[in-house]
Design a protein around this motif. Sequence first.
Motif, PDB file in Angstrom:
ATOM      1  N   SER A 120       0.730  -1.242   0.189  1.00 45.99           N
ATOM      2  CA  SER A 120       0.111   0.100  -0.048  1.00 45.99           C
ATOM      3  C   SER A 120       0.709   1.312  -0.102  1.00 45.99           C
ATOM      4  O   SER A 120       0.201   2.505  -0.117  1.00 45.99           O
ATOM      5  CB  SER A 120      -0.857  -0.017   1.032  1.00 45.99           C
ATOM      6  OG  SER A 120      -0.298  -0.097   2.458  1.00 45.99           O
ATOM      7  N   GLY A 121       2.169   1.031   0.015  1.00 42.88           N
ATOM      8  CA  GLY A 121       2.995   2.161  -0.118  1.00 42.88           C
ATOM      9  C   GLY A 121       3.491   2.533  -1.475  1.00 42.88           C
ATOM     10  O   GLY A 121       2.917   2.043  -2.398  1.00 42.88           O
ATOM     11  N   TYR A 122       4.104   3.494  -1.876  1.00 44.83           N
ATOM     12  CA  TYR A 122       4.405   4.151  -3.031  1.00 44.83           C
ATOM     13  C   TYR A 122       5.243   3.163  -3.678  1.00 44.83           C
ATOM     14  O   TYR A 122       5.373   2.855  -4.819  1.00 44.83           O
ATOM     15  CB  TYR A 122       5.127   5.344  -3.089  1.00 44.83           C
ATOM     16  CG  TYR A 122       4.373   6.749  -2.969  1.00 44.83           C
ATOM     17  CD1 TYR A 122       2.938   6.446  -2.993  1.00 44.83           C
ATOM     18  CD2 TYR A 122       4.799   7.703  -2.394  1.00 44.83           C
ATOM     19  CE1 TYR A 122       1.926   7.533  -2.814  1.00 44.83           C
ATOM     20  CE2 TYR A 122       3.940   8.626  -2.012  1.00 44.83           C
ATOM     21  CZ  TYR A 122       2.626   8.583  -2.456  1.00 44.83           C
ATOM     22  OH  TYR A 122       1.787   9.806  -1.938  1.00 44.83           O
ATOM     23  N   THR A 123       6.265   2.601  -3.166  1.00 39.75           N
ATOM     24  CA  THR A 123       7.428   1.674  -3.566  1.00 39.75           C
ATOM     25  C   THR A 123       6.595   0.312  -4.234  1.00 39.75           C
ATOM     26  O   THR A 123       6.805  -0.388  -5.012  1.00 39.75           O
ATOM     27  CB  THR A 123       8.553   1.279  -2.659  1.00 39.75           C
ATOM     28  OG1 THR A 123       8.055   0.903  -1.583  1.00 39.75           O
ATOM     29  CG2 THR A 123       9.448   2.473  -2.681  1.00 39.75           C
ATOM     30  N   GLN A 134      -9.004  -4.904   1.779  1.00 35.84           N
ATOM     31  CA  GLN A 134      -9.442  -3.881   0.673  1.00 35.84           C
ATOM     32  C   GLN A 134      -8.806  -4.212  -0.578  1.00 35.84           C
ATOM     33  O   GLN A 134      -7.876  -4.966  -0.646  1.00 35.84           O
ATOM     34  CB  GLN A 134      -8.509  -2.462   1.047  1.00 35.84           C
ATOM     35  CG  GLN A 134      -9.198  -1.814   2.457  1.00 35.84           C
ATOM     36  CD  GLN A 134      -8.772  -0.247   2.658  1.00 35.84           C
ATOM     37  OE1 GLN A 134      -8.435   0.173   1.583  1.00 35.84           O
ATOM     38  NE2 GLN A 134      -8.503   0.125   4.103  1.00 35.84           N
ATOM     39  N   SER A 135      -9.542  -3.761  -1.716  1.00 36.78           N
ATOM     40  CA  SER A 135      -9.213  -3.996  -2.768  1.00 36.78           C
ATOM     41  C   SER A 135      -8.011  -3.184  -3.225  1.00 36.78           C
ATOM     42  O   SER A 135      -8.049  -1.882  -2.670  1.00 36.78           O
ATOM     43  CB  SER A 135     -10.170  -3.871  -3.994  1.00 36.78           C
ATOM     44  OG  SER A 135     -10.708  -2.440  -4.370  1.00 36.78           O
ATOM     45  N   MET A 136      -7.071  -3.360  -4.288  1.00 38.65           N
ATOM     46  CA  MET A 136      -6.067  -2.503  -4.661  1.00 38.65           C
ATOM     47  C   MET A 136      -6.756  -1.312  -5.645  1.00 38.65           C
ATOM     48  O   MET A 136      -5.959  -0.076  -5.425  1.00 38.65           O
ATOM     49  CB  MET A 136      -4.913  -3.244  -5.528  1.00 38.65           C
ATOM     50  CG  MET A 136      -3.853  -3.904  -4.750  1.00 38.65           C
ATOM     51  SD  MET A 136      -3.139  -2.942  -3.549  1.00 38.65           S
ATOM     52  CE  MET A 136      -1.864  -1.824  -4.714  1.00 38.65           C
ATOM     53  N   SER A 170      -9.240   0.360  -4.645  1.00 42.27           N
ATOM     54  CA  SER A 170      -9.487   1.404  -3.649  1.00 42.27           C
ATOM     55  C   SER A 170      -8.356   1.988  -3.193  1.00 42.27           C
ATOM     56  O   SER A 170      -8.301   3.209  -2.746  1.00 42.27           O
ATOM     57  CB  SER A 170     -10.112   0.808  -2.537  1.00 42.27           C
ATOM     58  OG  SER A 170      -9.741  -0.022  -1.918  1.00 42.27           O
ATOM     59  N   VAL A 171      -7.224   1.445  -2.826  1.00 41.27           N
ATOM     60  CA  VAL A 171      -6.054   2.094  -2.288  1.00 41.27           C
ATOM     61  C   VAL A 171      -5.199   2.666  -3.579  1.00 41.27           C
ATOM     62  O   VAL A 171      -4.789   3.851  -3.113  1.00 41.27           O
ATOM     63  CB  VAL A 171      -5.349   0.877  -1.819  1.00 41.27           C
ATOM     64  CG1 VAL A 171      -3.991   1.331  -1.266  1.00 41.27           C
ATOM     65  CG2 VAL A 171      -5.921   0.126  -0.553  1.00 41.27           C
ATOM     66  N   TYR A 172      -5.293   2.302  -4.596  1.00 41.92           N
ATOM     67  CA  TYR A 172      -4.442   2.706  -6.018  1.00 41.92           C
ATOM     68  C   TYR A 172      -5.395   2.746  -7.064  1.00 41.92           C
ATOM     69  O   TYR A 172      -5.110   1.666  -7.891  1.00 41.92           O
ATOM     70  CB  TYR A 172      -3.113   2.069  -5.984  1.00 41.92           C
ATOM     71  CG  TYR A 172      -2.038   2.576  -5.006  1.00 41.92           C
ATOM     72  CD1 TYR A 172      -1.756   4.118  -5.172  1.00 41.92           C
ATOM     73  CD2 TYR A 172      -1.538   1.864  -3.994  1.00 41.92           C
ATOM     74  CE1 TYR A 172      -0.917   4.318  -4.111  1.00 41.92           C
ATOM     75  CE2 TYR A 172      -0.632   2.231  -3.246  1.00 41.92           C
ATOM     76  CZ  TYR A 172      -0.098   3.493  -3.140  1.00 41.92           C
ATOM     77  OH  TYR A 172       0.797   4.139  -2.301  1.00 41.92           O
ATOM     78  N   PRO A 173      -6.359   3.601  -7.084  1.00 45.46           N
ATOM     79  CA  PRO A 173      -7.290   3.510  -8.377  1.00 45.46           C
ATOM     80  C   PRO A 173      -6.362   3.363  -9.559  1.00 45.46           C
ATOM     81  O   PRO A 173      -7.238   2.857 -10.800  1.00 45.46           O
ATOM     82  CB  PRO A 173      -8.026   4.764  -8.672  1.00 45.46           C
ATOM     83  CG  PRO A 173      -7.756   5.020  -6.775  1.00 45.46           C
ATOM     84  CD  PRO A 173      -6.568   4.900  -6.334  1.00 45.46           C
ATOM     85  N   LEU A 175      -6.088  -7.149  -9.646  1.00 44.93           N
ATOM     86  CA  LEU A 175      -5.129  -7.779  -8.729  1.00 44.93           C
ATOM     87  C   LEU A 175      -5.773  -8.568  -7.650  1.00 44.93           C
ATOM     88  O   LEU A 175      -7.073  -8.475  -7.295  1.00 44.93           O
ATOM     89  CB  LEU A 175      -4.267  -6.641  -8.310  1.00 44.93           C
ATOM     90  CG  LEU A 175      -3.392  -5.867  -9.131  1.00 44.93           C
ATOM     91  CD1 LEU A 175      -3.197  -4.454  -8.361  1.00 44.93           C
ATOM     92  CD2 LEU A 175      -2.317  -6.595  -9.366  1.00 44.93           C
ATOM     93  N   PRO A 176      -5.202  -9.282  -6.892  1.00 44.03           N
ATOM     94  CA  PRO A 176      -5.663 -10.051  -5.709  1.00 44.03           C
ATOM     95  C   PRO A 176      -6.039  -8.653  -4.504  1.00 44.03           C
ATOM     96  O   PRO A 176      -5.360  -7.879  -4.476  1.00 44.03           O
ATOM     97  CB  PRO A 176      -4.786 -11.015  -5.088  1.00 44.03           C
ATOM     98  CG  PRO A 176      -3.474 -10.374  -6.129  1.00 44.03           C
ATOM     99  CD  PRO A 176      -3.722  -9.765  -7.194  1.00 44.03           C
TER     100      PRO A 176
END
Lengths: 342, 342, 342, 342
Positions: free
Chosen positions: B11-14, B41-43, B45-48, B55-56
């Motif tokens: 969930s971070g930038y890297t 959570q879905s990816m 929602s975290v990174y649209p 993705l899983p």
Amino acid sequence: MTKKIAIIGASGYTGAELIRLIATHPGMEIAALAANSKAGQSMASVYPHLRHLGLPDLVTVDQIDFDQIDLAFCALPHKTSQEVIRDLPKTLKIVDLSADFRLRDPAEYEKWYGNAHAAAEMQGEAVYGLTEFYRTEIAAARLVAGTGCNAATGQFTIRPLIEAGVIDLDEIILDMKCAVSGAGRSLKENLLHAELSEGYNAYAVGGTHRHLGEFDQEFSKLAGRDVKVQFTPHLMPANRGILCTAYLKGEAQAIHAALQNAYADEPFIVVLPFGETPSTHHIRGSNFVHIGVTGDRIGGRAIVVSALDNLCKGSSGQAIQNANLMLGLPETEGLMMAPLFP
Amino acid sequence: MTKKIAIIGASGYTGAELIRLIATHPGMEIAALAANSKAGQSMASVYPHLRHLGLPDLVTVDQIDFDQIDLAFCALPHKTSQEVIRDLPKTLKIVDLSADFRLRDPAEYEKWYGNAHAAAEMQGEAVYGLTEFYRTEIAAARLVAGTGCNAATGQFTIRPLIEAGVIDLDEIILDMKCAVSGAGRSLKENLLHAELSEGYNAYAVGGTHRHLGEFDQEFSKLAGRDVKVQFTPHLMPANRGILCTAYLKGEAQAIHAALQNAYADEPFIVVLPFGETPSTHHIRGSNFVHIGVTGDRIGGRAIVVSALDNLCKGSSGQAIQNANLMLGLPETEGLMMAPLFP
Amino acid sequence: MTKKIAIIGASGYTGAELIRLIATHPGMEIAALAANSKAGQSMASVYPHLRHLGLPDLVTVDQIDFDQIDLAFCALPHKTSQEVIRDLPKTLKIVDLSADFRLRDPAEYEKWYGNAHAAAEMQGEAVYGLTEFYRTEIAAARLVAGTGCNAATGQFTIRPLIEAGVIDLDEIILDMKCAVSGAGRSLKENLLHAELSEGYNAYAVGGTHRHLGEFDQEFSKLAGRDVKVQFTPHLMPANRGILCTAYLKGEAQAIHAALQNAYADEPFIVVLPFGETPSTHHIRGSNFVHIGVTGDRIGGRAIVVSALDNLCKGSSGQAIQNANLMLGLPETEGLMMAPLFP
Amino acid sequence: MTKKIAIIGASGYTGAELIRLIATHPGMEIAALAANSKAGQSMASVYPHLRHLGLPDLVTVDQIDFDQIDLAFCALPHKTSQEVIRDLPKTLKIVDLSADFRLRDPAEYEKWYGNAHAAAEMQGEAVYGLTEFYRTEIAAARLVAGTGCNAATGQFTIRPLIEAGVIDLDEIILDMKCAVSGAGRSLKENLLHAELSEGYNAYAVGGTHRHLGEFDQEFSKLAGRDVKVQFTPHLMPANRGILCTAYLKGEAQAIHAALQNAYADEPFIVVLPFGETPSTHHIRGSNFVHIGVTGDRIGGRAIVVSALDNLCKGSSGQAIQNANLMLGLPETEGLMMAPLFP
């Protein structure tokens, strides 16, 4: 065997974006790059971000041997483009990224662009390059006209709604927020960092932007009647992206359903869950379009917001997508890179 | 057959950058994504921007079946990373992107990071992940420690010069201009757009930045004597990129020759013609490093300027490059995308 | 009674900044605005942000009746400025913002600017306009030469240290990060938003920037010996601000004390508590300079970071400050506005 | 004699903007600054750009002796503000910048803000602080409620048109582009530079933004019937400014005339010549509003674009303007600074 590609007008932003995309496209290789005003220069000097690619130096159009070329992209300014394309071999496959072959009617062209068309006889031959809606024609075409970037954004938003008959055709407002690369590598005061960063403004207000010619042509044909939209572009302090906020009269759920239905099988067009809204952050550098639908508190009104990257899906990515079809390559080849965020 | 990849700390930038790169990597596929605080959570929602990838969903680390995983990237904050990696299967190949295994000496780790290392016994096992200089060791390693982004930039600039003996080792100044994504997705006032855009400042002035631990370790080992550099980072109103301006004492032409010689066969490191200088604009979103050398008007002094993308070559791109080596894949696979410009 | 002001070269950024400052200056009023290339236009059309001021239209220099003018600011490009000033009335008080009268030695001028000076006889008459160090001379002067914006930043940092004898004069490195308005309203590709935002680069590397002529002249005079500094400017994606990171050899505490001592009574120059560092965010749009001092981990070395607004304290604010002295007005009048943040 | 001012909630952006404006206001001086969570800190540490002002340290509200205060600005978050103001002396003049006293009807307040009002009895006392339309009431008021920044922008655009009867009241669309400082100094991921710069998105789509409560209250009262507008805000990669693009049905020339007529004598509101459009660049940092009117190519439709600085005219500048009236000072005092450009 990879296809040999020529890019005419390689020194502008859409030319550079074509090269960026072809750099990792397994089915294409760059055989020639033309830019008359910079002929003789290396691409590394014109665009240092491409210096690792070992590209051919820039030449003039005349210096290209088109017998060796499978397809040419023409990324010249409008008016110049028609003059150059007129004189290219008549058997050469061409994707034109300029405005010159978007309008089929010479009178409409002259009305919006202010000059008589220099290759009016080719206007009818050209296929309008909005891939998702002209796929069959594009695959069979010799000459494809890339759409305007705003025109693409608005059509992705509105076409399925006209087809489904779910909106009032006389009440379409498209408020667009457009990143500055849409203006090209032009030396104008209002495009300077010092004058653009940290602020924004409307321009071409009141129905004067040339992409309205495309909206009129396409929406009217689709509806079988005259359709005239309102469209106001705004210049944003950002380099890539168009966000289109469409104010529509119609039931929001029906609008959402029409869009979901239209794009269910499309690889690049994502209709968000009802009530979510897209951001240009989330499509930057990619060929994806995100579309979101929300109902207004006033019944019978909806807001549809769409986002794409003007240089990629709005221009060079679309051009590659069309070229893939014209060359018999998989439509998505070379175009599945994820957006760059942050 | 593609390699199965897990990302811990997705969930971070890297983490997001790893996914961006793997999205078009032909030899890897994402099998599991962990982020304890956002598990469930879905990816999307975290990174649209990653929503098209199917993705899983995010899970906790415990929920991953590592028997099915060929290699795990660990993109957690330092200190957390060592605690998690300590408990992972001892046969699992791991590329850690945190600071936890960069320093081989537990005392040095504690000096710079302020806590005793929770997996000190593994510090010796880890290979320092500066690919171009530890290629053989990385290919054979089980655990690779990704370098600091500033540490990578400075080492690409300085290592060949130490090896060639062309600079004064007591007079090395590294003035770095660092984009904000290097600070991660942290909620701090000075990282807000309102407080960062349109301005810039130095931070960690005077030799307090933790990446100095890496410089000390690596440069001293290489030189066979203590080497201490001056390093001042500056926070830039930009999202990606590090520009390092190195002030050195030595002959500029010899410095240029040493760099050209060192990097002649490197696919990602470009030494510019003498007298040219790089820009972060020209490497953004890519795995390339551009290095330029100029002599000063004062004889015997040179300025070497280097540029790379902190999230890509400085972190996640480097991690993929290392993983390619560890998995027996071609080193450049999935990493040849051109920079995004403009 | 307010003083009647003429601005020659009112269509550039420093001209506009002069107007912004005079707009709320109780002791000055704008009597004439000249810009030969835009003569006849309204200021509202050239700079819409000034449209509320009821300014006179732009005229040519010839059209100004200088008998009615108490002081003229000349905000023309260098070379043009000397030709215009040469022909102005010899009794007219002038603050020149160009580079033309900064260097007292015609040979030095020609060396740095590449042409023989067209008014070499006036070079000696002009007073160097670094207010805090030439106050008495400026108050008595007819012609004052505004300093370069980088030259001002570097001198505020270094002059007191030379005077106090606390640094090694052969080891001065000035790494500057310069906002784009310093390049003026110039139409160049690298100044476009699309090419500048989100990235940065060094330029004029190696001791070729013209402001070095000022450093050489002023520092050598002050030291009583030749002093040559290293100076590397970097172009920033920001519109206002210069941040100078100075790498010095000397005791940090002595350096801090020398700066505090020198600026204790200065209204615009703030020396931060030891160990704090300034940001361009905190001086934007104002006439203030912030200076911070930190010791390096290597003994006997210090880093001094300074920040000012290139258009204000670095140019037009300085010019107003000098004009206040020349006109017998309070030195700080019209200049006490706080910075704009965020 | 200057008026003694207290600012409660001095650590937010509107608090800092009040201080910036009062810094050069000849009729006001800052006597006390409160910020409960940062009490004891210096303003220089919270906002270094104000460090030259010699401000009092931050205290708690309880520590202020309001007998010594002529007027207090309350720049707290909504909900907190009503609780604090309820307990302040009943004779104290107060300008509240929060949302707490904008709506006169407790039910409307609860509907939009989700909680019962803690000082409902004061809602009726408060005067709505849109200076240009409530001047007399404000001059006589004890408690003035500053308007929402979007609410101000929309009302400057629409109120004269309702009064003049020149638009269709059921067809008002306000598409606003809002700079990020409107969100305050809030630590949220989407406000980080890394996530905001270079992109933009709509939010609160569909008629859910709280400022609609103000539009409903004010427009309905003015029209003598229910008026409901559509309003969609968009988050911009910029720190200051709101641009409102209003899509209206009515004759453009009549609309222009109504606006010109309404604002002919207003010092801060500039109606541009017909067909010109404003930019947020041209009002940044100032108390000015620019309004432009254009007719659409579709007859009977007009686009009105307005621009103001959300922190200044949209909030703290408006608050000072109101305080000037309440204290018997000239209305424009301290507010005539020109915009900062570039």
